[in-house]
Design a protein around this motif. Sequence first.
Motif, PDB file in Angstrom:
ATOM      1  N   MET A   1      36.105  40.051  37.477  1.00 55.44           N
ATOM      2  CA  MET A   1      36.983  38.978  37.968  1.00 55.44           C
ATOM      3  C   MET A   1      38.314  39.009  37.226  1.00 55.44           C
ATOM      4  O   MET A   1      39.358  38.693  37.783  1.00 55.44           O
ATOM      5  N   GLU A   2      38.292  39.438  35.954  1.00 54.23           N
ATOM      6  CA  GLU A   2      39.550  39.522  35.207  1.00 54.23           C
ATOM      7  C   GLU A   2      40.475  40.557  35.837  1.00 54.23           C
ATOM      8  O   GLU A   2      41.690  40.360  35.923  1.00 54.23           O
ATOM      9  N   ALA A   3      39.886  41.656  36.268  1.00 56.01           N
ATOM     10  CA  ALA A   3      40.718  42.708  36.867  1.00 56.01           C
ATOM     11  C   ALA A   3      41.335  42.236  38.179  1.00 56.01           C
ATOM     12  O   ALA A   3      42.529  42.442  38.414  1.00 56.01           O
ATOM     13  N   VAL A   4      40.541  41.593  39.033  1.00 61.26           N
ATOM     14  CA  VAL A   4      41.136  41.181  40.321  1.00 61.26           C
ATOM     15  C   VAL A   4      42.186  40.092  40.097  1.00 61.26           C
ATOM     16  O   VAL A   4      43.234  40.097  40.740  1.00 61.26           O
ATOM     17  N   LYS A   5      41.924  39.206  39.132  1.00 59.66           N
ATOM     18  CA  LYS A   5      42.940  38.164  38.847  1.00 59.66           C
ATOM     19  C   LYS A   5      44.213  38.818  38.340  1.00 59.66           C
ATOM     20  O   LYS A   5      45.325  38.443  38.718  1.00 59.66           O
ATOM     21  N   PHE A   6      44.045  39.788  37.460  1.00 62.04           N
ATOM     22  CA  PHE A   6      45.217  40.454  36.903  1.00 62.04           C
ATOM     23  C   PHE A   6      46.013  41.150  38.021  1.00 62.04           C
ATOM     24  O   PHE A   6      47.229  40.987  38.130  1.00 62.04           O
ATOM     25  N   VAL A   7      45.333  41.889  38.858  1.00 57.47           N
ATOM     26  CA  VAL A   7      46.029  42.613  39.936  1.00 57.47           C
ATOM     27  C   VAL A   7      46.724  41.615  40.866  1.00 57.47           C
ATOM     28  O   VAL A   7      47.869  41.812  41.276  1.00 57.47           O
ATOM     29  N   GLU A   8      46.055  40.520  41.146  1.00 59.70           N
ATOM     30  CA  GLU A   8      46.660  39.511  42.018  1.00 59.70           C
ATOM     31  C   GLU A   8      47.930  38.918  41.406  1.00 59.70           C
ATOM     32  O   GLU A   8      48.834  38.505  42.117  1.00 59.70           O
TER      33      GLU A   8
ATOM     34  N   CYS B   1      53.836  47.064  43.397  1.00 55.08           N
ATOM     35  CA  CYS B   1      53.929  47.758  42.096  1.00 55.08           C
ATOM     36  C   CYS B   1      52.540  48.039  41.536  1.00 55.08           C
ATOM     37  O   CYS B   1      52.285  49.119  41.008  1.00 55.08           O
ATOM     38  N   VAL B   2      51.674  47.038  41.614  1.00 54.15           N
ATOM     39  CA  VAL B   2      50.323  47.203  41.065  1.00 54.15           C
ATOM     40  C   VAL B   2      49.313  46.916  42.181  1.00 54.15           C
ATOM     41  O   VAL B   2      49.444  45.928  42.906  1.00 54.15           O
ATOM     42  N   ALA B   3      48.347  47.795  42.299  1.00 57.56           N
ATOM     43  CA  ALA B   3      47.310  47.626  43.322  1.00 57.56           C
ATOM     44  C   ALA B   3      45.978  48.057  42.717  1.00 57.56           C
ATOM     45  O   ALA B   3      45.915  48.467  41.552  1.00 57.56           O
TER      46      ALA B   3
ATOM     47  N   ILE C   1      35.191  39.813  43.213  1.00 58.95           N
ATOM     48  CA  ILE C   1      35.844  40.967  43.858  1.00 58.95           C
ATOM     49  C   ILE C   1      35.759  40.819  45.376  1.00 58.95           C
ATOM     50  O   ILE C   1      36.740  41.002  46.095  1.00 58.95           O
ATOM     51  N   VAL C   2      34.578  40.450  45.864  1.00 63.74           N
ATOM     52  CA  VAL C   2      34.416  40.280  47.310  1.00 63.74           C
ATOM     53  C   VAL C   2      35.402  39.228  47.817  1.00 63.74           C
ATOM     54  O   VAL C   2      36.086  39.424  48.836  1.00 63.74           O
ATOM     55  N   ALA C   3      35.525  38.127  47.080  1.00 65.48           N
ATOM     56  CA  ALA C   3      36.418  37.048  47.530  1.00 65.48           C
ATOM     57  C   ALA C   3      37.862  37.551  47.620  1.00 65.48           C
ATOM     58  O   ALA C   3      38.558  37.289  48.611  1.00 65.48           O
ATOM     59  N   SER C   4      38.307  38.288  46.630  1.00 70.44           N
ATOM     60  CA  SER C   4      39.702  38.770  46.658  1.00 70.44           C
ATOM     61  C   SER C   4      39.923  39.762  47.781  1.00 70.44           C
ATOM     62  O   SER C   4      40.899  39.677  48.527  1.00 70.44           O
TER      63      SER C   4
END
Length: 490
Positions: free
Chosen positions: A321-328, A334-336, A375-378
């Motif tokens: 969840m930290e990774a998806v929050k960070f990417v969001e 620029c970041v994906a 991850i699914v939610a994002s």
Amino acid sequence: MSGEWWWFRMKMAWMANRSCRMSGVEWRWFSRPTPTSFGRKALFDHLKKNGSAERLNVAHEGVHSMQMAEDGDIDGKLDNPVFELRSIEPKVDDVPFNQIHERFAPAVAQMIITFALPSSPSRPYNSNIGHFKRFKGCGYGVRMELSIAQPDDWHLHLRDGELLKTVISHSAKQFGRAIIMPNLRPPVTTTAAAVAYRDSIMKALQGNTDFTPLMTLYLTDKTSPHEIKLARESGVVYGVKLYPAGATTNSQDGVTDLFGKCMPVLEEMVNQNMPLLVHGEVTDPQIDIFDRERVFIDRILKPLIQRLPKLKVVMEHVTTMEAVKFVESCEEGCVAATVTPQHLYLNRNSLFQGGLQPHNYCLPVLKRVTHRQAIVASVTSGNKRFFLGTDSAPHDRQRKECACGCAGVYNSPVALSIYAKVFEEAGALDKLEAFTSFNGPDFYGLPRNTRTITLKKTTWKVPESYAYASGSIVPMSAGESLEWLPYLSS
Ligand SMILES: NC(=O)N[C@@H](CC(=O)O)C(=O)O
């Protein structure tokens, strides 16, 4: 009805922009002859008389497709089908037609529903029956297909030699392009090596030129800025892969000094608009393996992006969840991030369920279910920063089922079925196509594929293994039943 099966197919072009006028539609189809039976024309006359405006829209779509069906692509005869169509109020004992709408309408380029109208059990009834229940007292089935633009795989391990020959067709049958990871032995550290590797992939494709490998370079402390220029000029290299040394399979030659020795290369990558593809895990043995991605974001990724805000970065195979929050939180474009089928579908229990499960072991390792849910939610929210990257990573069975098994899940044969299942279960099939086929090329600045692929909602069994000259490979979900079988249109 006359001792035969009647089939008709209703083909609804439920394009996104038509979906709203479908809202609220509530239809059920009854196959058995009832006090009022209609021929095709009478049916639609009846609809016109009795249906609401919205309902008529549906009926009109139906008229078109029945005529198409009559032109001959249907299994059975349609001369004078006898059936009754009733509109009904929401309620009762089976899956209402409006669930089809809820699940599919906004999304799907096209959906085909096949109704089988049985009057004799002489033909197998249950072929192509979708997940819709039969209505009480009458038999029919619903077949569903999703047609979407052909997907690409933005993170793929094809290996070389015999393994390459064995796995390549699984990807080439479904995907238009794939980012080919460079962690061979020895690794692909130069443009010349990438070109040679590309040649061997093309050879293994045996004339199938519909699949395009997008090559990458393996970043080391010694990579030069000049190599990045060469890579850009080659026209075949699309990214540079950062493996922190020791993080994963064949990463021993990876980076040990990102903020020192690699800085000139990274600056050149900004100049060349060359994406950095990141295996985002620290290698510090003090850090728990389940925390390595989270710690990597704080120690490496955030400072890197602060220093080089214009560097294009793909955080590969996000697992937390930290990774998806960070990417969001990062600038779009620029970041994906790529997301694998296993991190959307499994959680860490799958490593231990009923005994050690080596074929579910990959790096970054599967996490808790709460991470999977995040991850699914994002991904199913339609966020453009996330796209399909299988991280399909074949290893010979013996190298997985041994005292020190390799990390890597071989998922190419099942990936699309699993992605579709995850999106379906999240009620977000309408977001599937952007994730599989649009967000990736948009990020890389490449055109979207023009071919389409059809996912048929039919049950299929995943093979237990794939044999090749020197052994076999066990795929993800081996031996399980899945749905959403992909077919590429020719
Ligand atoms: N994902 C994996 O578990 N393994 C990959 C390497 C990688 O991408 O980490 C492999 O090459 O086997």
